[in-house]
Every structure is written in C-alpha cells, then in structure tokens.
Design a protein around this motif. Structure first.
Motif: not given
Lengths: 247, 305
Positions: B156, B158-159, B161-162, B165-166, B168-171, B175
């Motif tokens: 959780f 880690r997600t 922090r992701a 960081d970004d 759009i990339a997470a989506k 996520k």
C-alpha cells in the motif's frame, strides 16, 4: 478484440479526433501513423480513459468501456506506455515493476496480513525479475528509475507494461529517440510479446520500424482516419503520401 | 524533574503529529495544511466527551474516529486538486474548522476555551503526574510509529509513493488514485486526532488558538528538518524543534519577547534547512542519492503539484 466506433473529441475549436473507427484483431500488431498533430495520442488517451470522448464508443471484448475511469480500463487488461516516459522516478526499478504486477495492495490486507503479503511479494519479485531479465535490466534492479539512461528508461517502461499482464498493449512511440541497436531490440521485444499472446497497437514515426513489425497500419491525418491496410498498401496509398509530403 | 518529563511528553505528542503529517505530505504527496485542525478536532472531541462523563479510553478512540472522518471528507474535494491549489483548499478547511471552534459557543465555549478537562485515566489508574503521563504518551507514540512504518513499507505504501511520483502512470497501471489518497488523509488525520486527545488530557485546558497556522508551521518545520518521507526523520525533527527553544526559558526575558524569538528561531531553521539540506536530516535515503538535485523534490512538488 478492440473496436472503436465513431470516436470524436474536440478541444475548443480544434477537432482532435473526428469520427474515428477501427477494429483490432486479437494477436495482431497494428501501427497507428500520421503526421504530428494528427490525433494519434488523443486516440490513445480516449481508449485508456484519460480523456472522455464527445461522441462514439469504445468496445473491448464486447464490453463498452467508453467513459470508464483509467484505472478500471487498466484493470480490464489494457496497458499503455507514454510518449514522454512516465516512470516513478524516486522508486527503484524493482518497485516500478512490482507496482504493475496485479497484487493486493489494499490498506488493511497489506498492512496487517504480513505472511500472505510476504508470500505474494516473493512470487511477484520473481516474476518482476524474469521480465527485467527479458528486457536486460536485471543488473539495475535496485537503481532509482531516475538514474537510468534514456534507453534503459524506455525498456523499463516496456517491461512495466508487460508486468501489468494486460492483453492489449498501447505503445506510444516505443522507438523514439533510441539508437539502432536498441531499436532492433525493441522490435524483437514487441514481436516476442505477440508470440506470448498479446495484441499490440503502437504509435510510431519511424516508418522502417512500422513497416517491418506491423501486420496492419492505420493512417490518420487531421483527426480522421485516412487509410487502413497492410504496410505495403499504406506505403502506396495516395492519401497517406499527401498527408506526409503535402499534396 | 517534571520539567524534563514535560519536554518528553511534548516530543511524544509532536512526534505523533509529525509522523502522521509526513504520511500525507512526504509519502502520499498530498500537500495537506489541515493537520493542525485535525489535531484540534481530536482535542475537542476527546475533551467534550470526557467532560460529559465518557471514559478516557473511549473518547480517545472517538478522537481518532472523528478526526479520521473529517480527514476522509476533506480528502474528497482536496485530492482532486494538485500543488498550490490543494494547499489553498486544505488551508481553507483548516480556517473553517478554527472558525467553528471559535464561534460555536454553545459547544466549545468559543475563545474562552474548555477548562477542567480530566487527566487521562485508564482502568481506574490516573496518569496524574507528568512522568506517568509520559509513559502513556510514549506508548501511543510507539504504536503510531510502528503502524505508520508498517503502512509505508507495505505494498500500500509503495503505491502511495508511486502516486506521489506520477499520478497518471499510477492510473495507467490500474491504481485507483483517489482511494489511496483518501486513505492516506484518513489515517493521517486519525493519528493527528489521537495526538489532540493526549494534548487535551495533558494540558487539561484547550482553546482554538492551540490549533492555528502557527502550530501547523511548527509541524511542517519538524518534517522539513527531520526528513521528508521518513518516519524516524519526522520523530527526530519533532524532538529537535521541541528541545531547541527550551534554553530561551532560562534567559529570563519577558514572555512576549521569548514568543517572538521562538517564531524567528523556527523560521530561521526552516530557511536554513531548505537552503542547505532540503530533504531534511533523514530525508528519504534514496532521494539523497540524486547528485545533481539543484532544488528539492519537496519544493518542486509544492509548486508543480
């Protein structure tokens, strides 16, 4: 596998995509080409839910995914990469990979059920390492994504989208700005992806690359689809030549 | 000797606040300026409940829950914004909460504050002396530290922090960004709430002025000094900023001057840290590896969102 019907999107007065329609068969590699500003990336953004279309439908595996939020679409099995690389710069290469592998990261299970999570984590690390080996980044596992070279970042983004376990991959300029060696490597990777059962839609400006690896090519100009066919047919198509050279 | 215990109690309370603030700002990247108000909500919830006869342990839990609920509600509009816009919205919410505390006189007695809050007691044992209270506060601090460390090191975290960081990339990786951000706010607010409960039952008097912008800046300074996105860093920052102004007490200056010097001291430290060590003393280890970092990730995040 993916069917786009009458897709339209405008930004103010600019008609970025107009009445776009195409179909992608399972297991094929399809190229999406067109001059800059033709609306290719907008099509990607519409399919993956980052933009909402004004009109039209997007059908994925007989399911209407129009207007779904991006994360739902990703969960249904459509993965994408971005024209400008989007990694998690302050996370390590391995962490970047682990984020893509579908796993249980809900708050309560991941914070409380240590043993289950640890076991899943171990399996996921193995899977991530396998994919990193596949693209040749296994030596950089613990490096921060921001410290990788441009080429390595491109490879990591490809490896990451593979880790997502998506069936349809949308690659936005996977070969832009890389040298010839890496270009060949990326072409090889994409062919391997198809062998392992993935369907690929890619945007690319490098025509040699497109002609070599794609089964079908869709050409766009000014937001409209102007041609569809095999690479050979596209190369001879007058509309495509006009769009690129100015007719 | 209870002077030292008093300092230690404040290190514990501010430690909990700094750690939970770091969860939202450092790890989840939500520039949350409502934290001091969550601290106040916890304090008022716990104080009002105990004053009507509810036992301490129950009002302590309610302080967590009510603050967490507010954290969640505020996250709904707030997590749809970024950067400076998010900061303004969360700051606006904080001001609304303070305004309610000051003006809902039937409930909070307004600026007069709530006196005579009972000392904390658990199963008949009263934490009457400062040292006894320190034990309670330390236990709560340790629990907070362990839980938040677990969260940030889990998948959780880690997600989270992701997403920092970004987004759009997470989506694009499937996520649900809003969900993670809301959880981060909910947990951060909840722990600020229990810090508020401890504060109320330690001081035994609360008024709205304890939960204003000045407090928030103190908490922010703690995580900037100790380290962005670091749990031990937040605790270290809290300890440093609680201890640092203490020598001023022995200068025998008028209290108005001491208060002003305190503020100047905090601002001076904040500026010095941002100039010379922008990620803090224990800032996320890996952030420090970036050799050519000209300006801090933290500052960039604030401005670009």
């Amino acid at each position: 596998m993916l069917k786009v019907v009458g897709l339209s999107k405008s930004f103010g007065g600019v008609k970025a995509v107009q009445n776009c329609k195409f179909e992608i068969e399972r297991g094929s590699i399809v190229g999406l080409i067109g001059p800059n500003g033709a609306g290719k990336t907008t099509v990607f953004n519409l399919i993956t839910g980052f933009l909402k279309p004004d009109r039209g439908n997007i059908i994925y595996r007989r399911k209407n995914i129009t207007n779904m939020p991006p994360h739902k679409i990703a969960q249904l099995g459509i993965g994408r990469t971005f024209q400008i690389i989007r990694l998690f710069p302050q996370l390590t290469v391995l962490e970047n990979m682990l984020l893509a592998i579908p796993s249980n990261d809900s708050l309560f299970t991941s914070a409380l059920q240590f043993r289950v999570v640890a076991k899943e984590q171990k399996e996921n690390i193995e899977k991530a390492m396998e994919l990193l080996k596949f693209v040749g980044l296994d030596i950089k596992v613990n490096a921060l994504a921001q410290n990788l070279s441009y080429g390595q970042q491109k490879l990591l983004e490809i490896a990451r989208v593979l880790a997502l376990d998506a069936d349809l991959l949308l690659l936005d300029e996977p070969a832009s700005g890389v040298n010839l060696t890496l270009l060949k490597k990326i072409a090889g990777l994409i062919k391997n992806m198809r062998k392992s059962g993935k369907t690929i839609l890619l945007i690319e400006h490098n025509m040699d690359f497109v002609m070599k690896i794609c089964d079908k090519v869709i050409a766009m100009d000014h937001g409209k689809e102007i041609a569809y066919g095999t690479p050979k047919q596209i190369q001879k198509n007058k509309l495509v030549l006009d769009a690129y050279l100015g007719g | 000797m209870s002077y030292f215990a008093n300092i230690l109690v404040f290190i514990c309370i501010y430690g909990i606040l700094a750690i939970s603030l770091n969860l939202t700002i450092g790890f989840a990247g939500i520039f949350n300026l409502t934290h001091a108000a969550f601290f106040g909500i916890g304090a008022y919830t716990s104080a009002l409940l105990t004053l009507t006869g509810v036992p301490f342990w129950l009002s302590f839990i309610c302080a967590f829950l009510i603050a967490a609920i507010f954290g969640f509600l505020i996250s709904l509009p707030a997590t749809r914004l970024k950067g400076i816009y998010l900061a303004i919205v969360t700051f606006g919410f904080a001001e609304i909460i303070i305004a309610v505390m000051k003006n809902w006189q039937g409930l909070t007695r307004g600026p007069l504050g709530l006196p005579g809050i009972p000392k904390a007691s658990l199963f008949g044992f009263k934490f009457a002396s400062t040292w006894e209270f320190f034990v309670l506060a330390a236990v709560v601090l340790i629990i907070t530290y362990v839980i938040i460390s677990k969260i940030v090191n889990s998948p959780f975290g880690r997600t989270m922090r992701a997403i920092r960081d970004d987004e759009i990339a997470a989506k694009a990786l499937g996520k649900n960004v809003m969900k993670y951000k809301s959880y981060a706010m909910l947990i951060g607010a909840g722990f600020a709430g229990i810090a508020g409960s401890l504060f109320a039952h330690y001081i035994t008097f609360i008024d709205p002025s304890s939960f204003t912008l000045t407090e928030l800046i103190l908490m922010l300074s703690m995580i900037v000094v100790g380290g962005i996105a670091s749990v031990p860093g937040a605790l270290l920052g809290a300890a440093i900023l609680v201890i640092l102004p203490e020598p001023l007490r022995f200068l025998y200056l008028p209290s108005s001057i001491v208060a002003a010097i305190r503020q100047m001291l905090f601002s001076g430290i904040l500026i010095a840290m941002l100039l010379f060590k922008p990620n803090g003393i224990l800032g996320e280890r890996r952030l420090l590896l970036k050799k050519n970092a000209k300006s801090s990730w933290f500052i960039k995040k604030l401005w670009r969102g």
